[in-house]
Design a protein around this motif. Sequence first.
Motif, short mmCIF file in Angstrom:
data_model
loop_
_atom_site.label_atom_id
_atom_site.label_comp_id
_atom_site.label_asym_id
_atom_site.label_seq_id
_atom_site.Cartn_x
_atom_site.Cartn_y
_atom_site.Cartn_z
N GLU A 98 -13.56 -7.20 19.44
CA GLU A 98 -13.25 -5.98 18.70
C GLU A 98 -14.41 -5.02 18.86
O GLU A 98 -15.56 -5.38 18.59
N VAL A 99 -14.12 -3.79 19.28
CA VAL A 99 -15.19 -2.88 19.65
C VAL A 99 -14.94 -1.47 19.11
O VAL A 99 -13.81 -1.07 18.82
N ALA A 100 -16.05 -0.71 19.00
CA ALA A 100 -16.01 0.73 18.82
C ALA A 100 -16.31 1.37 20.17
O ALA A 100 -17.03 0.78 20.99
N VAL A 101 -15.75 2.55 20.44
CA VAL A 101 -15.88 3.19 21.74
C VAL A 101 -16.31 4.64 21.53
O VAL A 101 -15.64 5.39 20.82
N GLN A 102 -17.43 5.02 22.16
CA GLN A 102 -17.94 6.38 21.99
C GLN A 102 -17.02 7.42 22.62
O GLN A 102 -16.82 8.50 22.07
N ARG A 103 -16.48 7.11 23.80
CA ARG A 103 -15.59 8.06 24.47
C ARG A 103 -14.49 7.28 25.19
O ARG A 103 -14.78 6.30 25.89
N GLU A 104 -13.26 7.73 25.02
CA GLU A 104 -12.12 7.07 25.66
C GLU A 104 -11.16 8.11 26.21
O GLU A 104 -10.76 9.03 25.50
N ASP A 105 -10.82 7.98 27.50
CA ASP A 105 -9.86 8.87 28.14
C ASP A 105 -8.79 8.02 28.82
O ASP A 105 -9.12 7.10 29.58
N THR A 106 -7.54 8.34 28.56
CA THR A 106 -6.42 7.60 29.15
C THR A 106 -5.41 8.59 29.71
O THR A 106 -5.06 9.57 29.05
N ILE A 107 -4.98 8.33 30.93
CA ILE A 107 -3.97 9.17 31.58
C ILE A 107 -2.91 8.26 32.18
O ILE A 107 -3.21 7.15 32.63
N GLY A 108 -1.66 8.70 32.17
CA GLY A 108 -0.59 7.89 32.72
C GLY A 108 0.53 8.75 33.26
O GLY A 108 0.75 9.88 32.79
N ALA A 109 1.23 8.24 34.27
CA ALA A 109 2.38 8.92 34.83
C ALA A 109 3.42 7.88 35.22
O ALA A 109 3.08 6.78 35.65
N GLY A 110 4.68 8.23 35.04
CA GLY A 110 5.74 7.28 35.36
C GLY A 110 7.01 7.99 35.77
O GLY A 110 7.17 9.19 35.55
N MET A 111 7.93 7.23 36.37
CA MET A 111 9.20 7.79 36.79
C MET A 111 10.25 6.68 36.80
O MET A 111 9.92 5.50 36.87
N SER A 112 11.50 7.08 36.71
CA SER A 112 12.61 6.12 36.80
C SER A 112 13.78 6.78 37.53
O SER A 112 13.92 8.01 37.51
N TYR A 113 14.60 5.93 38.16
CA TYR A 113 15.78 6.43 38.87
C TYR A 113 16.92 5.45 38.65
O TYR A 113 16.76 4.25 38.86
N ALA A 114 18.06 5.97 38.21
CA ALA A 114 19.23 5.15 37.94
C ALA A 114 20.15 5.12 39.14
O ALA A 114 20.57 6.17 39.65
N LEU A 115 20.45 3.90 39.61
CA LEU A 115 21.40 3.69 40.70
C LEU A 115 22.55 2.86 40.15
O LEU A 115 22.52 1.64 40.17
N GLY A 116 23.55 3.54 39.62
CA GLY A 116 24.65 2.83 38.99
C GLY A 116 24.17 2.08 37.77
O GLY A 116 23.62 2.67 36.83
N ASP A 117 24.36 0.75 37.78
CA ASP A 117 23.97 -0.07 36.63
C ASP A 117 22.52 -0.54 36.69
O ASP A 117 22.07 -1.26 35.80
N VAL A 118 21.79 -0.15 37.73
CA VAL A 118 20.40 -0.57 37.88
C VAL A 118 19.48 0.65 37.74
O VAL A 118 19.71 1.69 38.36
N THR A 119 18.44 0.50 36.91
CA THR A 119 17.43 1.54 36.76
C THR A 119 16.10 1.01 37.26
O THR A 119 15.62 -0.03 36.79
N LEU A 120 15.52 1.70 38.24
CA LEU A 120 14.23 1.32 38.81
C LEU A 120 13.14 2.20 38.24
O LEU A 120 13.33 3.42 38.07
N GLY A 121 11.98 1.61 37.95
CA GLY A 121 10.89 2.37 37.36
C GLY A 121 9.55 2.04 37.99
O GLY A 121 9.36 0.95 38.55
N ALA A 122 8.62 2.99 37.89
CA ALA A 122 7.26 2.78 38.36
C ALA A 122 6.32 3.53 37.43
O ALA A 122 6.65 4.63 36.94
N ALA A 123 5.15 2.95 37.17
CA ALA A 123 4.20 3.58 36.26
C ALA A 123 2.78 3.30 36.72
O ALA A 123 2.47 2.22 37.24
#
Length: 367
Positions: free
Chosen positions: A229-254
């Motif tokens: 368990e920690v304290a953090v002086q500075r924290e930066d988080t970035i994220g990007a994701g996408m998904s594509y539906a092909l009929g009954d299947v949905t593919l995703g990446a992040a």
Amino acid sequence: MNKNILAVLGGTVLALTGADASAQQLTLYGEMDTSLDYISDVGGRAQYRADSGLIDGSYWGLRGTEDLGGGNAAIFRLERGFSVTTGEPFDDHPFYVGLQSERYGTLTLGRQYDTMYDYFAPYTLTGGAGGTAFAHPFDNDNANNSWLVSNAVKVASATYGGLSAGAMYAFSNAAGRFAQNRAYGFGAHYDGGAFNAGVAWMHIDGRGASSVGAYDTSVLPGAGLVPAEVAVQREDTIGAGMSYALGDVTLGAAWSRSVHTGVSSADGGAPLPSVAFSNYEVNALWQVTPAFTLAGMYAYTNAAATSAAHWHQGALQAGYQLSKRTDVYTEAIYQRASSGAFAMINSCDPSGGRNQLLVSAGVRHRF
């Protein structure tokens, strides 16, 4: 929940759904999720346990809306988490009040989900069907919403041509220390029908430095890569994701990256190594029948620190809908850490070595 609390809730529901029901609406809702789990290695030994909230944290909530006219409304949301197996209460769900406009969007104030959860998490399996155990190591990007943000003011736009965006600022609430344990971030989302994408960023100063600030302390690899368990002086988080539906299947990446600098022990303040995580995930969801779903993912996490470590994680889940409100599920998650690091599937205690397997079967009910 004792009889007095039930009486208050019942009285509140009756009061708000009485004579003014046409202008004001109140909904009591919630979910209960419990399972039986097998974990191959916890501190060097196998573990069998009764668990609560392996996919979704169990909770009850109240949601209210008052029509202000002209497409505008006052809104509030109040939720409280709990363990089905022990009855223990958890402060892991939002409380907020705000204003909503069909034309412009929403303004909310309170303890809330951050922009990483709102705009990035839906493209990970932990932020969707998979739930808690599918999180990246230490939930370092908060895609599973291990930490809510307090003292937060959040705006979310309406959707224009498939595009929507939002921003958040959370106050430190510390006199004379405006930037101590504060946070801010933004996110954006594109809905193109079959194709969807999102991006988010969060910045935190002095995380865990005070009990009245934006975020509680975090959990990161400490000395010898043992979770701490920690304290953090500075924290930066970035994220990007996408998904594509092909009929009954949905593919995703992040993809996400979280950088934690100025790390110190929450117990005593001893300095600990700074760490930067990079997470890469691919996932898929198959709606086999209207009642039966299959989901799977593979994620790779690399941690650049004093002692570099990485984790491979693969997971499968099957769910079957017994009714509109009740479903059963089974899932298996396997994690392998690099030499010198510990495997630790989210919601599990650390293994005694590099490998950990979680196999579970459970039932959920929504009300």
